[in-house]
Every structure is written in C-alpha cells, then in structure tokens.
Design a protein around this motif. Sequence first.
Motif, PDB file in Angstrom:
ATOM      1  N   UNK A  36       0.834  -1.205   0.000  1.00 55.07           N
ATOM      2  CA  UNK A  36       0.000   0.000   0.000  1.00 55.07           C
ATOM      3  C   UNK A  36       0.869   1.255   0.000  1.00 55.07           C
ATOM      4  N   UNK A  37       0.326   2.327  -0.542  1.00 55.28           N
ATOM      5  CA  UNK A  37       1.073   3.579  -0.606  1.00 55.28           C
ATOM      6  C   UNK A  37       1.334   4.107   0.801  1.00 55.28           C
ATOM      7  N   UNK A  38       2.567   4.481   1.058  1.00 55.16           N
ATOM      8  CA  UNK A  38       2.948   5.000   2.364  1.00 55.16           C
ATOM      9  C   UNK A  38       3.711   6.313   2.236  1.00 55.16           C
ATOM     10  N   UNK A  39       3.553   6.978   1.093  1.00 55.12           N
ATOM     11  CA  UNK A  39       4.257   8.226   0.866  1.00 55.12           C
ATOM     12  C   UNK A  39       3.328   9.233   0.189  1.00 55.12           C
ATOM     13  N   UNK A  40       3.578  10.493   0.482  1.00 55.56           N
ATOM     14  CA  UNK A  40       2.925  11.588  -0.228  1.00 55.56           C
ATOM     15  C   UNK A  40       3.949  12.203  -1.173  1.00 55.56           C
ATOM     16  N   UNK A  41       3.586  12.279  -2.447  1.00 53.81           N
ATOM     17  CA  UNK A  41       4.493  12.803  -3.475  1.00 53.81           C
ATOM     18  C   UNK A  41       3.840  14.026  -4.097  1.00 53.81           C
ATOM     19  N   UNK A  42       4.532  15.152  -4.027  1.00 55.49           N
ATOM     20  CA  UNK A  42       4.045  16.395  -4.611  1.00 55.49           C
ATOM     21  C   UNK A  42       4.989  16.818  -5.727  1.00 55.49           C
ATOM     22  N   UNK A  43       4.419  17.415  -6.780  1.00 50.41           N
ATOM     23  CA  UNK A  43       5.197  17.875  -7.928  1.00 50.41           C
ATOM     24  C   UNK A  43       5.194  19.399  -7.927  1.00 50.41           C
ATOM     25  N   UNK A  44       6.393  19.990  -7.998  1.00 54.37           N
ATOM     26  CA  UNK A  44       6.552  21.439  -8.027  1.00 54.37           C
ATOM     27  C   UNK A  44       7.159  21.854  -9.366  1.00 54.37           C
ATOM     28  N   UNK A  45       6.937  23.095  -9.735  1.00 57.82           N
ATOM     29  CA  UNK A  45       7.502  23.625 -10.985  1.00 57.82           C
ATOM     30  C   UNK A  45       7.879  25.090 -10.778  1.00 57.82           C
ATOM     31  N   UNK A  46       8.912  25.506 -11.463  1.00 52.88           N
ATOM     32  CA  UNK A  46       9.286  26.914 -11.494  1.00 52.88           C
ATOM     33  C   UNK A  46       9.715  27.264 -12.908  1.00 52.88           C
ATOM     34  N   UNK A  47       9.793  28.547 -13.198  1.00 51.06           N
ATOM     35  CA  UNK A  47      10.056  28.991 -14.569  1.00 51.06           C
ATOM     36  C   UNK A  47      11.098  30.097 -14.578  1.00 51.06           C
ATOM     37  N   UNK A  48      11.785  30.159 -15.699  1.00 60.14           N
ATOM     38  CA  UNK A  48      12.688  31.273 -15.983  1.00 60.14           C
ATOM     39  C   UNK A  48      11.977  32.190 -16.972  1.00 60.14           C
ATOM     40  N   UNK A  49      11.747  33.438 -16.552  1.00 58.54           N
ATOM     41  CA  UNK A  49      10.891  34.348 -17.285  1.00 58.54           C
ATOM     42  C   UNK A  49      11.703  35.551 -17.758  1.00 58.54           C
ATOM     43  N   UNK A  50      11.426  35.977 -18.997  1.00 61.78           N
ATOM     44  CA  UNK A  50      12.017  37.185 -19.557  1.00 61.78           C
ATOM     45  C   UNK A  50      10.931  38.245 -19.613  1.00 61.78           C
ATOM     46  N   UNK A  51      11.147  39.348 -18.893  1.00 63.74           N
ATOM     47  CA  UNK A  51      10.153  40.403 -18.832  1.00 63.74           C
ATOM     48  C   UNK A  51      10.178  41.290 -20.060  1.00 63.74           C
ATOM     49  N   UNK A  63       2.961  35.470 -14.509  1.00 65.21           N
ATOM     50  CA  UNK A  63       4.411  35.443 -14.253  1.00 65.21           C
ATOM     51  C   UNK A  63       5.104  36.720 -14.691  1.00 65.21           C
ATOM     52  N   UNK A  64       4.402  37.579 -15.390  1.00 63.46           N
ATOM     53  CA  UNK A  64       4.972  38.866 -15.761  1.00 63.46           C
ATOM     54  C   UNK A  64       6.015  38.811 -16.848  1.00 63.46           C
ATOM     55  N   UNK A  68      -0.535  36.251 -23.436  1.00 59.56           N
ATOM     56  CA  UNK A  68      -0.569  36.933 -22.148  1.00 59.56           C
ATOM     57  C   UNK A  68       0.782  37.038 -21.495  1.00 59.56           C
ATOM     58  N   UNK A  69       1.859  37.067 -22.277  1.00 59.67           N
ATOM     59  CA  UNK A  69       3.178  37.254 -21.682  1.00 59.67           C
ATOM     60  C   UNK A  69       3.758  36.036 -21.026  1.00 59.67           C
ATOM     61  N   UNK A  70       3.288  34.835 -21.411  1.00 58.77           N
ATOM     62  CA  UNK A  70       3.827  33.618 -20.804  1.00 58.77           C
ATOM     63  C   UNK A  70       4.757  32.925 -21.782  1.00 58.77           C
ATOM     64  N   UNK A  71       4.197  32.156 -22.725  1.00 55.72           N
ATOM     65  CA  UNK A  71       5.011  31.465 -23.706  1.00 55.72           C
ATOM     66  C   UNK A  71       4.633  31.947 -25.084  1.00 55.72           C
ATOM     67  N   UNK A  77      13.389  42.922 -20.923  1.00 59.53           N
ATOM     68  CA  UNK A  77      14.494  42.065 -21.315  1.00 59.53           C
ATOM     69  C   UNK A  77      15.240  41.422 -20.165  1.00 59.53           C
ATOM     70  N   UNK A  78      14.859  41.738 -18.948  1.00 59.40           N
ATOM     71  CA  UNK A  78      15.543  41.162 -17.790  1.00 59.40           C
ATOM     72  C   UNK A  78      15.035  39.749 -17.539  1.00 59.40           C
ATOM     73  N   UNK A  79      15.922  38.881 -17.141  1.00 66.60           N
ATOM     74  CA  UNK A  79      15.615  37.472 -16.896  1.00 66.60           C
ATOM     75  C   UNK A  79      15.548  37.222 -15.392  1.00 66.60           C
ATOM     76  N   UNK A  80      14.511  36.534 -14.972  1.00 62.75           N
ATOM     77  CA  UNK A  80      14.389  36.212 -13.552  1.00 62.75           C
ATOM     78  C   UNK A  80      13.799  34.811 -13.396  1.00 62.75           C
ATOM     79  N   UNK A  81      13.989  34.222 -12.233  1.00 66.94           N
ATOM     80  CA  UNK A  81      13.501  32.876 -11.930  1.00 66.94           C
ATOM     81  C   UNK A  81      12.412  32.975 -10.873  1.00 66.94           C
ATOM     82  N   UNK A  82      11.295  32.371 -11.138  1.00 70.11           N
ATOM     83  CA  UNK A  82      10.169  32.395 -10.188  1.00 70.11           C
ATOM     84  C   UNK A  82      10.427  31.423  -9.043  1.00 70.11           C
TER      85      UNK A  82
END
Length: 289
Positions: free
Chosen positions: A139-154, A231-232, A282-285, A157-162
């Motif tokens: 039986x499952x005995x763990x909790x697994x969560x998935x996270x994500x972050x992005x590198x965004x160019x405003x 994400x701007x 909308x300024x994402x991809x 022209x400045x690059x930042x990481x969320x």
Amino acid sequence: MPAPDAPAPGSAPGSGAAATGPVPGPSGGRPRWAVGALGGAGDDGTEGRGRGEREGALAVGADGDPPGPGGGIAALSLPYQIVAAVSLAVVGMFACVHLAMAFLHVAPSNTLTKQHGEAVDDWVFPEFEQNWKLFAPNPLQQNIAVHARAEVVGDDGRRRTTGWFDLSGDDGEAIRGNPLPSHVNQNELRRGWDFFVNSHTNDNRPNGLRGQLSERYIRRIAMLRLEGHQLGGRIERIQLRSVTRGVEAPVWSDEKTDTRPYYRVLPWWTVTAADLPGGVSGGRTEADK
C-alpha cells in the motif's frame, strides 16, 4: 313438487345454493361466466358474494375473452420488441467486453496481454483505470508532490527565476470539498509523473523508448498549469521537482516513520512551441513569434 328452476321453499333471494352458468354480457354480447357462492345471512346475498370472490370467483372481460398477457416486452408491438431486444443485446455485449478488458488489465502478464496489451490499455485508460496499490502487498505509504518553477524574460528584457509552484497542491485544493472532482485534477499530474519516473533512471535518463514521450507529456502538463499564474513575462525555461514525504504513523502506533522531505530535481528544459499547442498568450510562452 316444486319446479326445477324454482328456489327451495323458505329460501330468500340471494340465499342458499346459487347456480353456476352464463351471465348475459352487456349490449347482448357474448355471456360472461361467473361462479356463484353460498349466500350468507343477508337477504341480498352480499356476504355470500364477498365470500365467493375470496374463494376464487372468476369473471372474464366484458367481451367474453380471457385476460390478455401482462406487461413488459411482450406487451409491445413487434417493431418495438425488436428494438428492445437489440438494445439489450448491445448492452450485454458491451458489459461482457468491459469486464474482459478490466480482467486482462489487472491479470498477470499472459499471451493475450502480450499480443493485445495496447488495445487493453486504450480501453481502460484513463476512465476505467484499476489501481490496486491501496491494498496488499504494497500500500502507498508516501505523499508525493510535484513542483515547478520557470525562468521568465520580462518586457524590459531582464531574466528572472520564479519561486516553486506546488502543482499537486493546486490539484488538492480543487478536489477538497468537491463531491464530483475532475478526473484531470485527480489523475493527470499524478499519472504523468508516475509515467516519467517509471520510464527514467534515478539520474533522469530515459530507460526505454517511452522516455522522451513521458518527458514531453510532463512538460506540457507543467506549462498548462503555469498558464494559470501571472508570471509577468515570457517563459523560456521550466524546471520540475518532486517532494516525497513518508506518511506519519498513527498516534496509537509505536512505529517510527521518517517524514523528512526528499527531493528529486529535474534539469532545466527549454520551452518550445511543441510544449503547448499554439503557444501561450498573455506574456507567458510565445515561442512561435
């Protein structure tokens, strides 16, 4: 000596032995048959008639014919009977095929699943998925969560990481308190991550032909989820990780459980137009520009 048709001396109408015979039908039609009964104490024979009905007195329809068949398919006309029979046959065949597919899906590997495994999976996934991990032996005995972050160019022209976005947490919020949660919120991200992990080694290298497919799939899921966040700027790269925590033992148990988080961090992926059909406005991809 009294006449044969005359009642016995001293008897009242409706009392004594009643004869059994035809009763004239309405409007001069064919006679209806009735069975009499012994009259009761009443002069009008009411009690006797009630006892006769309880003892099985029979009266047919007004036209003199015996009662017709009951309801159900037999009461339908022939065309409707054919339609009903065909419908029942189709439903029965579908039920048999579904049960067979579900059985082959959960059964151990055999000749049929080796030859027709793809057809079985196409039938079962995703609506009829069978998962036995809730039960023994593991039986499952763990909790697994998935996270994500992005590198965004405003726009400047400045690059930042969320920061890290908890994609699994978003699904949990959509499910919690919802009596009819979406299948997407329940299984899309979870099954996509399982697909990626099972088709990659511990150092995140593909271990088979499905490795690249699972990578593209999880990237598209992440991009769809990040679309809901402002994400701007334009997303150029994304990174995913998993956080695994052991399920804490109940208070009444003496078992010691390690509940510290363990991370599996994937490399940065460059976003392309293939990661989301049509790109994301909308300024994402905006890889297609």
